[in-house]
Write a protein that holds these residues in place. Structure first.
Motif, short mmCIF file in Angstrom:
data_model
loop_
_atom_site.label_atom_id
_atom_site.label_comp_id
_atom_site.label_asym_id
_atom_site.label_seq_id
_atom_site.Cartn_x
_atom_site.Cartn_y
_atom_site.Cartn_z
N UNK A 53 21.20 53.71 -51.54
CA UNK A 53 20.23 54.78 -51.74
C UNK A 53 20.59 56.02 -50.91
N UNK A 54 21.00 55.79 -49.67
CA UNK A 54 21.36 56.92 -48.80
C UNK A 54 22.66 57.56 -49.28
N UNK A 55 23.66 56.73 -49.55
CA UNK A 55 24.97 57.27 -49.94
C UNK A 55 24.90 57.99 -51.29
N UNK A 56 24.22 57.38 -52.25
CA UNK A 56 24.18 57.95 -53.59
C UNK A 56 23.03 58.94 -53.78
N UNK A 57 21.92 58.69 -53.13
CA UNK A 57 20.77 59.58 -53.29
C UNK A 57 20.83 60.75 -52.34
N UNK A 58 20.76 60.46 -51.05
CA UNK A 58 20.71 61.51 -50.04
C UNK A 58 22.02 62.30 -49.95
N UNK A 59 23.14 61.60 -49.86
CA UNK A 59 24.43 62.27 -49.69
C UNK A 59 25.10 62.62 -51.02
N UNK A 60 24.50 62.17 -52.11
CA UNK A 60 24.95 62.51 -53.47
C UNK A 60 26.39 62.09 -53.77
N UNK A 61 26.79 60.93 -53.25
CA UNK A 61 28.10 60.39 -53.57
C UNK A 61 27.99 59.58 -54.85
N UNK A 62 29.08 59.52 -55.59
CA UNK A 62 29.11 58.71 -56.80
C UNK A 62 29.97 57.49 -56.54
N UNK A 63 29.43 56.31 -56.83
CA UNK A 63 30.12 55.04 -56.62
C UNK A 63 30.98 54.76 -57.86
N UNK A 64 32.29 54.73 -57.67
CA UNK A 64 33.22 54.58 -58.79
C UNK A 64 33.02 53.26 -59.52
N UNK A 65 32.75 52.18 -58.80
CA UNK A 65 32.54 50.88 -59.45
C UNK A 65 31.33 50.96 -60.39
N UNK A 66 30.27 51.58 -59.95
CA UNK A 66 29.08 51.71 -60.79
C UNK A 66 29.35 52.63 -61.98
N UNK A 67 30.04 53.72 -61.73
CA UNK A 67 30.32 54.67 -62.80
C UNK A 67 31.28 54.13 -63.84
N UNK A 68 32.05 53.11 -63.46
CA UNK A 68 33.02 52.54 -64.41
C UNK A 68 32.47 51.31 -65.12
N UNK A 69 31.17 51.08 -65.02
CA UNK A 69 30.56 50.03 -65.81
C UNK A 69 30.05 48.81 -65.07
N UNK A 70 30.23 48.75 -63.74
CA UNK A 70 29.72 47.64 -62.92
C UNK A 70 30.17 46.27 -63.41
N UNK A 71 31.45 46.12 -63.67
CA UNK A 71 32.00 44.84 -64.13
C UNK A 71 31.69 43.75 -63.10
N UNK A 72 30.90 42.73 -63.48
CA UNK A 72 30.51 41.69 -62.51
C UNK A 72 31.70 40.88 -61.98
N UNK A 73 32.80 40.84 -62.71
CA UNK A 73 33.95 40.08 -62.23
C UNK A 73 34.69 40.78 -61.11
N UNK A 74 34.39 42.07 -60.92
CA UNK A 74 35.05 42.81 -59.83
C UNK A 74 34.04 43.27 -58.78
N UNK A 75 32.85 42.71 -58.81
CA UNK A 75 31.78 43.16 -57.92
C UNK A 75 32.07 42.89 -56.44
N UNK A 76 32.48 41.69 -56.11
CA UNK A 76 32.58 41.30 -54.70
C UNK A 76 33.95 41.60 -54.11
N UNK A 77 33.93 42.21 -52.95
CA UNK A 77 35.18 42.50 -52.24
C UNK A 77 35.34 41.62 -51.01
N UNK A 78 34.33 40.81 -50.74
CA UNK A 78 34.36 39.90 -49.60
C UNK A 78 33.76 38.59 -50.06
N UNK A 79 34.51 37.50 -49.92
CA UNK A 79 34.05 36.21 -50.44
C UNK A 79 34.53 35.12 -49.49
N UNK A 80 33.60 34.53 -48.76
CA UNK A 80 33.97 33.45 -47.84
C UNK A 80 33.60 32.09 -48.40
#
Length: 150
Positions: A53-80
């Motif tokens: 909310x802060x990054x995208x709303x307040x600072x008006x950044x665009x999240x590339x993963x979200x803008x490219x369709x939010x593919x659930x198979x590429x969602x996680x970047x950390x997996x223990x």
């Protein structure tokens, strides 16, 4: 690499805000426009979901993963989690059995999350949107003036 841990959200916000301030003052377009070119921020930002909310709303950044369709198979970047016993259907992206990304043993807290981000800051788009809103407001004012004159 931005400030770590869940408690570092305010520090991360300040770090990103500093990047935006520094870059907006130092970037120039090839076409000699006063508008800076887009800025790409990529890497291990340590962002938590609640910081979107802060990054995208307040600072008006665009999240590339979200803008490219939010593919659930590429969602996680950390997996223990230990996926070595997964069946083919449960495997990464539904395509393949056991794997492990960062499994540190049975005593480790196992979880998946998305710490890494790629953000785009495109102030040109913001300015164009503001200009559209201003033009619409002016058009509406003209229409009100015409109606009141009739």
């Amino acid at each position: 690499h931005l400030a770590p841990f869940g408690g570092g959200s305010e520090r991360r916000r300040k770090q990103i805000q500093s990047l935006l301030e520094i870059s907006s003052g130092s970037r120039t377009n090839d076409n000699n426009s006063n508008k800076p070119p887009p800025l790409v921020i990529a890497g291990d930002t340590n962002m938590r979901l609640e910081e979107d909310q802060v990054m995208e709303g307040t600072l008006k950044l665009r999240d590339v993963w979200k803008e490219s369709g939010e593919d659930p198979t590429t969602r996680y970047t950390w997996d223990t989690e230990d996926h070595r016993g997964d069946t083919k259907e449960e495997g990464r992206g539904g395509g393949g059995g056991g794997y492990f990304n960062r499994y540190y043993g049975e005593d480790t807290r196992q979880y998946k999350t998305r710490y890494d981000r790629i953000y785009i800051s495109d102030h040109r788009q913001e300015e164009e949107e503001e200009e559209e809103v201003n033009n619409l407001s002016k058009k509406q004012e003209k229409q009100k003036t015409k109606k009141s004159c009739l």
